[in-house]
Scaffold this motif. Structure first.
Motif, short mmCIF file in Angstrom:
data_model
loop_
_atom_site.label_atom_id
_atom_site.label_comp_id
_atom_site.label_asym_id
_atom_site.label_seq_id
_atom_site.Cartn_x
_atom_site.Cartn_y
_atom_site.Cartn_z
N THR A 44 97.92 37.87 5.74
CA THR A 44 98.33 38.31 4.40
C THR A 44 98.67 39.78 4.41
OG1 THR A 44 96.84 36.67 3.40
CG2 THR A 44 97.65 38.44 1.98
N THR A 49 91.13 32.22 2.18
CA THR A 49 92.18 33.23 2.06
C THR A 49 92.45 33.58 0.61
OG1 THR A 49 93.22 32.49 4.13
CG2 THR A 49 94.59 33.72 2.58
N SER A 100 101.52 35.98 1.91
CA SER A 100 100.48 35.31 2.68
C SER A 100 101.04 34.03 3.29
CB SER A 100 99.28 34.97 1.78
OG SER A 100 98.22 34.43 2.53
N ILE A 102 91.71 37.37 -0.96
CA ILE A 102 92.79 38.16 -1.57
C ILE A 102 92.41 38.57 -2.99
CG2 ILE A 102 95.14 38.06 -2.44
CD1 ILE A 102 95.80 36.19 -0.11
#
Length: 230
Positions: free
Chosen positions: A187, A217, A161, A221
């Motif tokens: 990512t 982010t 990422s 994830i």
């Protein structure tokens, strides 16, 4: 090779002019990728808009990625979805997308091949500036419209990422136009034997936008990993 791309795209509100609104879906769902079934969800505060079936919305999503990728999810902020449903132009300050390479849909990506893909992608990005450097002044010194690597957010066996940024080209003949910047996190993930690329975009006005994209982010994830660990 899968490249960690960050197209310098500013979605134009006028493209929504003739779109017919339907309800967006804001809940986990499954997408078939080759022989694998991937579980997806949007980050909090976003709704997937692909289910509208609108050609205009599909065009907007396609503008964010290469034609060699298949879009799995394209989501706008909930507030923009409400504006859209009322016939008002969305602000399009933030949006997210998840894609998978069409050429790898039928293949099983092993940890070893993923490691090679990640290494190739990271090498192509070049070097990031020092961590203490202010991002906007740094982007002022880069070519307009070309994304630059700002930081590596995460790198492990199944995740690569990075954070990128771009100063958009100044409007023609605008001597005193305010500078406009966009941040994106991109990512590359190994999920159930498939390669998936997820990206988060935001306008970049202050340090709060940097903190927001980093936190969003990381949470996205983790949620995608949790959904696909079952």
């Amino acid at each position: 090779m899968i490249r960690l791309e960050c197209p310098a795209v500013r979605l134009a509100p006028f493209l929504f002019a003739s779109v017919i609104s339907t309800g967006a879906i804001a809940a986990p769902f499954a997408v078939q990728v080759g022989d694998a079934r991937l579980a997806l969800d949007t980050p909090p505060g976003f709704s997937d808009v692909q289910m509208t079936g609108s050609p205009r919305l599909l065009e907007l999503g396609e503008a964010l990625t290469s034609a060699s990728n298949r879009i799995l999810l394209f989501a706008l902020e909930d507030a923009d979805v409400r504006r859209f449903s009322l016939g008002d132009p969305p602000q399009l300050r933030r949006y997210v997308i998840a894609v998978t390479p069409k050429g790898l849909e039928g293949a099983r990506v092993t940890p070893a091949s993923f490691e090679r893909l990640a290494a190739d992608s990271l090498r192509d990005l070049g070097a990031a500036p020092p961590g203490s450097l202010a991002y906007q002044p740094y982007l002022d010194g880069q070519p307009r419209g070309r994304p630059s690597l700002l930081a590596e957010l995460r790198k492990d066996q199944e995740i690569l990422s990075v954070l990128q940024g771009v100063r958009l080209p100044d409007p023609p003949r605008a001597r005193e136009a305010q500078a406009q910047y966009v941040l994106s996190s991109t990512t590359l993930m190994l999920v159930r034997g498939k390669a998936m690329n997820v990206a988060v975009y935001t306008d970049f006005a202050n340090d709060g936008d940097v903190e927001w994209i980093r936190a969003t982010t990381a949470r996205w994830i983790e949620e995608l990993q949790r959904l696909n660990s079952r």
